[in-house]
Motif scaffolding. Structure first.
Motif, PDB file in Angstrom:
ATOM      1  N   ASP B  43      10.901 -77.052  10.412  1.00 44.37           N
ATOM      2  CA  ASP B  43      10.116 -78.503  10.230  1.00 44.37           C
ATOM      3  C   ASP B  43       9.463 -78.844  11.533  1.00 44.37           C
ATOM      4  O   ASP B  43       9.101 -80.198  11.453  1.00 44.37           O
ATOM      5  CB  ASP B  43      11.263 -79.373   9.450  1.00 44.37           C
ATOM      6  CG  ASP B  43      12.337 -79.420  10.385  1.00 44.37           C
ATOM      7  OD1 ASP B  43      12.606 -78.704  11.208  1.00 44.37           O
ATOM      8  OD2 ASP B  43      13.265 -80.116   9.981  1.00 44.37           O
ATOM      9  N   LYS B  44       9.075 -78.042  12.588  1.00 42.45           N
ATOM     10  CA  LYS B  44       8.190 -78.236  13.559  1.00 42.45           C
ATOM     11  C   LYS B  44       6.812 -78.252  13.001  1.00 42.45           C
ATOM     12  O   LYS B  44       6.271 -78.007  12.167  1.00 42.45           O
ATOM     13  CB  LYS B  44       8.581 -77.430  14.778  1.00 42.45           C
ATOM     14  CG  LYS B  44       9.980 -77.687  15.193  1.00 42.45           C
ATOM     15  CD  LYS B  44      10.410 -78.925  15.889  1.00 42.45           C
ATOM     16  CE  LYS B  44      11.805 -79.205  16.305  1.00 42.45           C
ATOM     17  NZ  LYS B  44      12.847 -79.183  14.859  1.00 42.45           N
ATOM     18  N   TRP B  45       6.031 -79.034  14.129  1.00 45.10           N
ATOM     19  CA  TRP B  45       4.535 -79.027  14.117  1.00 45.10           C
ATOM     20  C   TRP B  45       4.201 -77.312  13.988  1.00 45.10           C
ATOM     21  O   TRP B  45       4.756 -76.376  14.540  1.00 45.10           O
ATOM     22  CB  TRP B  45       3.874 -79.712  15.331  1.00 45.10           C
ATOM     23  CG  TRP B  45       4.098 -80.746  15.344  1.00 45.10           C
ATOM     24  CD1 TRP B  45       4.550 -81.860  14.367  1.00 45.10           C
ATOM     25  CD2 TRP B  45       3.764 -81.794  16.453  1.00 45.10           C
ATOM     26  NE1 TRP B  45       4.512 -82.961  14.828  1.00 45.10           N
ATOM     27  CE2 TRP B  45       3.989 -83.180  16.249  1.00 45.10           C
ATOM     28  CE3 TRP B  45       3.348 -81.499  17.818  1.00 45.10           C
ATOM     29  CZ2 TRP B  45       4.033 -84.005  16.931  1.00 45.10           C
ATOM     30  CZ3 TRP B  45       3.071 -82.702  18.873  1.00 45.10           C
ATOM     31  CH2 TRP B  45       3.448 -83.963  18.264  1.00 45.10           C
ATOM     32  N   PHE B  46       3.006 -77.350  13.086  1.00 40.14           N
ATOM     33  CA  PHE B  46       2.363 -75.807  12.979  1.00 40.14           C
ATOM     34  C   PHE B  46       1.886 -75.271  14.436  1.00 40.14           C
ATOM     35  O   PHE B  46       2.165 -74.219  14.507  1.00 40.14           O
ATOM     36  CB  PHE B  46       1.137 -76.039  12.037  1.00 40.14           C
ATOM     37  CG  PHE B  46       0.354 -74.557  11.980  1.00 40.14           C
ATOM     38  CD1 PHE B  46       1.071 -73.889  11.121  1.00 40.14           C
ATOM     39  CD2 PHE B  46      -0.798 -74.411  12.723  1.00 40.14           C
ATOM     40  CE1 PHE B  46       0.468 -72.553  11.212  1.00 40.14           C
ATOM     41  CE2 PHE B  46      -1.449 -73.427  12.444  1.00 40.14           C
ATOM     42  CZ  PHE B  46      -0.848 -72.223  11.599  1.00 40.14           C
ATOM     43  N   ILE B  47       1.367 -75.929  15.141  1.00 38.79           N
ATOM     44  CA  ILE B  47       1.038 -75.499  16.492  1.00 38.79           C
ATOM     45  C   ILE B  47       2.164 -74.893  17.188  1.00 38.79           C
ATOM     46  O   ILE B  47       2.092 -73.671  18.026  1.00 38.79           O
ATOM     47  CB  ILE B  47       0.368 -76.443  17.341  1.00 38.79           C
ATOM     48  CG1 ILE B  47      -0.497 -75.926  18.435  1.00 38.79           C
ATOM     49  CG2 ILE B  47       1.123 -77.595  17.834  1.00 38.79           C
ATOM     50  CD1 ILE B  47      -1.719 -75.387  17.992  1.00 38.79           C
ATOM     51  N   LEU B  48       3.390 -75.637  17.281  1.00 36.57           N
ATOM     52  CA  LEU B  48       4.660 -75.102  17.959  1.00 36.57           C
ATOM     53  C   LEU B  48       5.116 -73.831  17.107  1.00 36.57           C
ATOM     54  O   LEU B  48       5.444 -72.756  17.877  1.00 36.57           O
ATOM     55  CB  LEU B  48       5.652 -75.863  17.807  1.00 36.57           C
ATOM     56  CG  LEU B  48       5.593 -77.092  19.100  1.00 36.57           C
ATOM     57  CD1 LEU B  48       6.739 -78.102  18.862  1.00 36.57           C
ATOM     58  CD2 LEU B  48       5.759 -76.412  20.230  1.00 36.57           C
ATOM     59  N   GLN B  49       5.173 -73.809  15.805  1.00 37.32           N
ATOM     60  CA  GLN B  49       5.418 -72.667  15.132  1.00 37.32           C
ATOM     61  C   GLN B  49       4.670 -71.558  15.309  1.00 37.32           C
ATOM     62  O   GLN B  49       4.831 -70.277  15.495  1.00 37.32           O
ATOM     63  CB  GLN B  49       5.385 -72.884  13.783  1.00 37.32           C
ATOM     64  CG  GLN B  49       6.292 -73.756  13.146  1.00 37.32           C
ATOM     65  CD  GLN B  49       6.340 -74.029  11.601  1.00 37.32           C
ATOM     66  OE1 GLN B  49       5.356 -73.982  11.047  1.00 37.32           O
ATOM     67  NE2 GLN B  49       7.553 -73.782  10.825  1.00 37.32           N
ATOM     68  N   LEU B  50       3.297 -71.627  15.302  1.00 33.79           N
ATOM     69  CA  LEU B  50       2.234 -70.713  15.815  1.00 33.79           C
ATOM     70  C   LEU B  50       2.428 -69.932  17.346  1.00 33.79           C
ATOM     71  O   LEU B  50       2.442 -68.727  17.448  1.00 33.79           O
ATOM     72  CB  LEU B  50       0.786 -71.210  15.668  1.00 33.79           C
ATOM     73  CG  LEU B  50      -0.371 -70.254  15.940  1.00 33.79           C
ATOM     74  CD1 LEU B  50      -0.276 -69.486  14.594  1.00 33.79           C
ATOM     75  CD2 LEU B  50      -1.579 -71.074  16.151  1.00 33.79           C
ATOM     76  N   ALA B  51       3.036 -70.985  18.064  1.00 34.18           N
ATOM     77  CA  ALA B  51       3.082 -70.368  19.534  1.00 34.18           C
ATOM     78  C   ALA B  51       4.451 -69.437  19.319  1.00 34.18           C
ATOM     79  O   ALA B  51       4.388 -68.446  19.955  1.00 34.18           O
ATOM     80  CB  ALA B  51       3.516 -71.524  20.302  1.00 34.18           C
ATOM     81  N   VAL B  52       5.648 -69.881  18.647  1.00 34.39           N
ATOM     82  CA  VAL B  52       6.570 -69.004  18.538  1.00 34.39           C
ATOM     83  C   VAL B  52       6.190 -67.629  17.926  1.00 34.39           C
ATOM     84  O   VAL B  52       6.775 -66.647  18.319  1.00 34.39           O
ATOM     85  CB  VAL B  52       7.688 -69.683  17.558  1.00 34.39           C
ATOM     86  CG1 VAL B  52       8.686 -68.786  17.612  1.00 34.39           C
ATOM     87  CG2 VAL B  52       8.251 -70.687  18.268  1.00 34.39           C
ATOM     88  N   TRP B  53       5.336 -67.618  16.920  1.00 37.52           N
ATOM     89  CA  TRP B  53       5.071 -66.359  16.081  1.00 37.52           C
ATOM     90  C   TRP B  53       4.170 -65.478  17.130  1.00 37.52           C
ATOM     91  O   TRP B  53       4.544 -64.383  17.070  1.00 37.52           O
ATOM     92  CB  TRP B  53       3.968 -66.745  14.999  1.00 37.52           C
ATOM     93  CG  TRP B  53       4.694 -67.606  13.912  1.00 37.52           C
ATOM     94  CD1 TRP B  53       5.950 -67.919  13.773  1.00 37.52           C
ATOM     95  CD2 TRP B  53       4.103 -68.255  12.857  1.00 37.52           C
ATOM     96  NE1 TRP B  53       6.236 -68.820  12.737  1.00 37.52           N
ATOM     97  CE2 TRP B  53       5.217 -68.907  12.236  1.00 37.52           C
ATOM     98  CE3 TRP B  53       2.706 -68.437  12.758  1.00 37.52           C
ATOM     99  CZ2 TRP B  53       4.551 -70.030  11.117  1.00 37.52           C
ATOM    100  CZ3 TRP B  53       2.413 -69.343  11.404  1.00 37.52           C
ATOM    101  CH2 TRP B  53       3.407 -69.980  10.717  1.00 37.52           C
ATOM    102  N   ALA B  54       3.138 -66.188  17.926  1.00 31.23           N
ATOM    103  CA  ALA B  54       2.593 -65.391  18.900  1.00 31.23           C
ATOM    104  C   ALA B  54       3.405 -64.781  19.847  1.00 31.23           C
ATOM    105  O   ALA B  54       3.202 -63.624  20.230  1.00 31.23           O
ATOM    106  CB  ALA B  54       1.418 -66.369  19.470  1.00 31.23           C
ATOM    107  N   CYS B  55       4.476 -65.773  20.473  1.00 29.79           N
ATOM    108  CA  CYS B  55       5.373 -65.155  21.458  1.00 29.79           C
ATOM    109  C   CYS B  55       6.354 -63.810  20.765  1.00 29.79           C
ATOM    110  O   CYS B  55       6.499 -62.939  21.529  1.00 29.79           O
ATOM    111  CB  CYS B  55       6.236 -66.129  21.938  1.00 29.79           C
ATOM    112  SG  CYS B  55       5.363 -67.339  22.983  1.00 29.79           S
ATOM    113  N   ARG B  56       6.435 -63.884  19.460  1.00 32.01           N
ATOM    114  CA  ARG B  56       7.155 -62.757  18.946  1.00 32.01           C
ATOM    115  C   ARG B  56       6.213 -61.713  19.109  1.00 32.01           C
ATOM    116  O   ARG B  56       6.539 -60.316  19.196  1.00 32.01           O
ATOM    117  CB  ARG B  56       7.654 -63.381  17.579  1.00 32.01           C
ATOM    118  CG  ARG B  56       8.898 -63.960  17.455  1.00 32.01           C
ATOM    119  CD  ARG B  56       9.566 -64.066  15.933  1.00 32.01           C
ATOM    120  NE  ARG B  56      10.669 -64.868  16.042  1.00 32.01           N
ATOM    121  CZ  ARG B  56      11.847 -64.664  16.225  1.00 32.01           C
ATOM    122  NH1 ARG B  56      12.322 -63.515  16.847  1.00 32.01           N
ATOM    123  NH2 ARG B  56      13.047 -65.616  16.273  1.00 32.01           N
TER     124      ARG B  56
END
Lengths: 383, 383, 383
Positions: B43-56
């Motif tokens: 339930d975090k911001w999209f930009i934070l989620q995107l950062a995690v996806w990118a780091c993965r």
């Protein structure tokens, strides 16, 4: 309204109320897939049936399926070069007959599926022939190549069927590459010039002529038939318009996109002028924009992306195969379209099952009707 | 004990009894696949989620799946060359965003599956760029290439899914080869040097320096990210160790095997010194040794065999593609790993279904638990 | 009568009435697939069993499956060149043993399926070796290559199984091409000459010698084992005749067709004289004519078509691979046969499921018996 009438020509033709409508109905009869013709031809002579199958095969080259379009395209080819027209006719007839002899599925033969690869093989053999026109010995490889394309079509289909993919022009590309490799550039019987890759040196020293580049866009549509003259190319475009205006539009759009892609990596000017940069883009754009996917703004964008990808892949493959003197033909567009049809994700919902693919306009209509039907069904279940 | 705690981090974190254990639990939280993070990020911001996806996605390049490892690897890239770091960041973000826009399966996007191919495309475009660093026009092909890799990933997956195979880095290899072919060596906008095959003449006249060869082994791990500096390579190895020590070990082992293979066929000394001989071996060794197969002494031997085969195939493919000036990238390791995953016979029993692949240590544990479970079940049925 | 006796050797051997019949029965025992031997060998020493598996593997090279034929073929190889014979023996033993160690399906190992690719790898490594005979270091790549072929065989089979296709000699072709690419023409340890493509200049200036061309036809059968001497080639043909006279006939026919194809595109005279033009045709003709398809006049025509296609594809692929100095080996015949086995249409009805493929004569008999059975069944259902 137009779509309405077109979708049910039988129904409409039963109650014509004015001359204009009657004229329109006749026009409807000859557009789209002309499925009513098949019923009409059922009990005619074999030679007439074969002619219809072959004409469907001719139109299949440009992803259409309309015998009248096929006739017009054949006329365009004879107009551009009688020898090329003859070769094309021999090719399409040979491969269709081979399919009949091999006992292939008759529904597929009737739909012209066994004609277009053979036709393309013969046309390309004619274009890449250093011995000049009316070199009658060429009919030998033309017939053998066209017949071989049927074997390849038949053999590829069980593999591609697993993913509901069309065989498309894979057989043509394989046969023509094998032929060129087999004869080699120094063959005493069947000499052929070496293909020049689009990025080959010397670099472009002359100024780029804008009018020539623009002229290359309609030529890109003609190049699908290996035809490099403007008049016949426009006739081919007109014949395609008879099948489906939407597809003709996408053909032009794709050719323009391909030319743009060619400009962006500085290909040889001749590639742009002769429409060689455009034809793979045109094929890719047509396949995705309305034919194998229902037309919508999302698939329209996908069609443009597919055109770009086809065009760039074509430049890449032409450069690769050019190192051994081979042309890339339409391999890039075929591979790219196949890739697009395998796409997963939300775009896959727009893809039509292969068995339900008709002309783009009919696809649109059958989808809306089908969706309306499923909604209505849903409502009736509620009640 | 360690494994025990790690497998159930939630359970363990609920009742910490000492400072050491608390510290250990925190460490457990950031190793392996970090699946608990996904729940936390929901339930975090999209930009934070995107950062995690990118780091993965970044960590996926080296077959890991841990956002923290990804951050460390990105730091290593910026350390080696800020321009390469920037390109990598742009690549991974572009391809992840493209996947979101194309409506790909969200679970796959979250797992970083749509990031690593785009990242590799951009890194290789940067390395093979004759126009030097900070050539901003390069961002155009980088973005296009990264976006294209998503199309290829999405299109390849239904084909490879039939045999439960991963798409791996096939899209990267195809896109980068098409890009190099498309631009050619003489392109005025995007010039790139010609790749030199490992067996190219002139023959090695200088003496082989053992210390340089040994230095090439850790460099082989860095070369997976197209990074040729020792410090950053060691940081990448450390980040991999955070994900899974077993995998880091296999990476080093595979790189050593690859170097050995290179020595045995007398490749250019530069290939050995720069770690170019090792990185395909490292990839092959990692994939088989613990990741897609449960770790055991038999799969360990298979991993070594896979490393040898990957390394030799890489030399072969590099020599082949080198004749037209192309690099073979990681094609050899990808093909060899795919082959190993298709193996039948008694070794196939060690292979994990793709949906159950986690970090090597977790794979080991889940298998032992699963086998214990099935034995217990068998017993209970007896009763 | 002959077929009758052969099909039921057990039954026939129980009541021998004359010396001639007894002699005939003994002959029957050693022709065809010799399936009765497997039962006899079941409880013998492992080393004896291994020898039988290896001999089956040797005969598999030429699409036969008869240990006695295998022994004769091995004798022919030792006759032509003891070094080549030794290499072949090492290759077939290594790959069969690797399959045993890897825990492959024992029925497949017993049938010699894991031997022939390894044998071909070792034979070709020996032929394309510039270091001369008795270069003992060559045993290293021979063993590694033969072992690798088992991995490829095992990995390819789940993919090809989907369409009920045999793995055939794909592994051999991949391994040998990788080996040649890996070592390159200038390798200091394993030097090998560059393959000369059949259409390479300078053009044929000498007159074609008809007797030499005719001599090339039986040599084409020997070339399947990379053997270029007439005597051993005839012995191989005789050994094949022991397995199945029909297949030996098709081998000769296919070789003749391949020579004809070579003549039609004016290949180098040496290709014709040495049987290099013929062996792909022979393989294609054998596979379709009786082995994978039941023999009939339609499949006989298909076999001839397949021989032509194999031969032309071989010239094409040889020219393509020749540009980088590689031989095309039997890639063309393997691809063409695979294509033929995928054919749809009425010819597909003649194709045998892979599990029921035996010697051509047995295939014919089992089909007629099976059809008689189904007719009888149909009749009984009527009653």
């Amino acid at each position: 309204m137009w779509m309405e009438t077109k979708a049910d020509p039988q129904d409409a033709s039963r109650k014509p109320t004015s001359t204009i409508q009657r004229l329109m109905n006749s026009l409807m009869m000859v557009t789209g897939d002309m499925e009513s013709l098949d019923k009409y031809m059922q009990d005619k002579w074999f030679i007439l049936q074969l002619a219809v199958w072959a004409c469907r095969g001719v139109s299949r080259v440009i992803l259409a399926n309309n015998p009248l379009s096929g006739v017009l395209m054949l006329v365009a080819l004879y107009w551009a070069s009688p020898w090329q027209g003859l070769l094309g006719t021999v090719g399409v007839m040979t491969s269709t007959l081979t399919a009949v002899i091999l006992g292939q599925d008759s529904a597929e033969v009737c739909a012209g599926l066994y004609g277009f690869n053979g036709m393309l093989v013969s046309l390309l053999m004619g274009v890449f022939n250093a011995a000049g026109d009316w070199y009658w010995w060429l009919l030998l490889p033309v017939c053998l190549g066209a017949a071989t394309s049927v074997f390849l079509f038949s053999g590829f289909s069980p593999v591609l069927d697993r993913w509901d993919l069309p065989v498309a022009v894979f057989p043509f590309n394989v046969v023509i590459i094998l032929y060129f490799l087999c004869t080699g550039p120094n063959n005493p019987y069947f000499p052929h010039p070496v293909a020049i890759p689009p990025s080959s040196p010397p670099p472009n020293i002359t100024e780029l002529i804008t009018s020539e580049v623009l002229r290359g866009i309609p030529l890109g549509v003609g190049q699908i038939f290996a035809c490099g003259a403007l008049g016949p190319s426009l006739l081919i475009l007109g014949a395609l318009c008879l099948y489906s205006p939407l597809q003709a539009l996408h053909a032009l759009l794709g050719s323009a996109v391909g030319t743009l892609a060619g400009l962006s990596v500085a290909v040889r000017h001749e590639s742009l002028y002769w429409g060689l940069s455009g034809f793979n883009g045109a094929l890719g754009c047509m396949a995705v924009g309305g034919l194998f996917f229902t037309f919508s703004w999302r698939t329209h964008l996908l069609a443009i992306a597919c055109a770009f990808l086809s065009a760039y892949s074509d430049i890449a493959l032409s450069n690769l195969l050019g190192t051994v003197g081979l042309p890339a033909c339409s391999l890039a567009a075929t591979l790219t379209t196949t890739l697009m049809m395998l796409l997963t994700g939300s775009l896959a919902a727009h893809r039509l099952p292969l068995a339900r693919v008709r002309a783009p306009e009919q696809n649109l209509r059958s989808r809306s009707r089908w969706e309306a039907g499923s909604t209505a069904e849903g409502e009736s279940t509620d009640v």
